[in-house]
Scaffold this active site. Sequence first.
Site: not given
Length: 63
Positions: A2-3
């Site tokens: 996840p970013i």
Amino acid sequence: MPIAQLYILDGRSNEQKETLIREVSEAMSRSLDAPIERVRVIITEMPKNHFGIGGEPASKLNR
């Protein structure tokens, strides 16, 4: 992995940005059930005259 990509106005201290990174990372890890070691946070700072609110640059609005 996840970013989170965050856009903020210039002027925050390094301590504030560290807190932001930590708390966003914790929230993403918890809500996505992802190991915190896999979470990435990118902060992009903008000058206040590069960000508009209601048709005016934030620099004119004292933001």
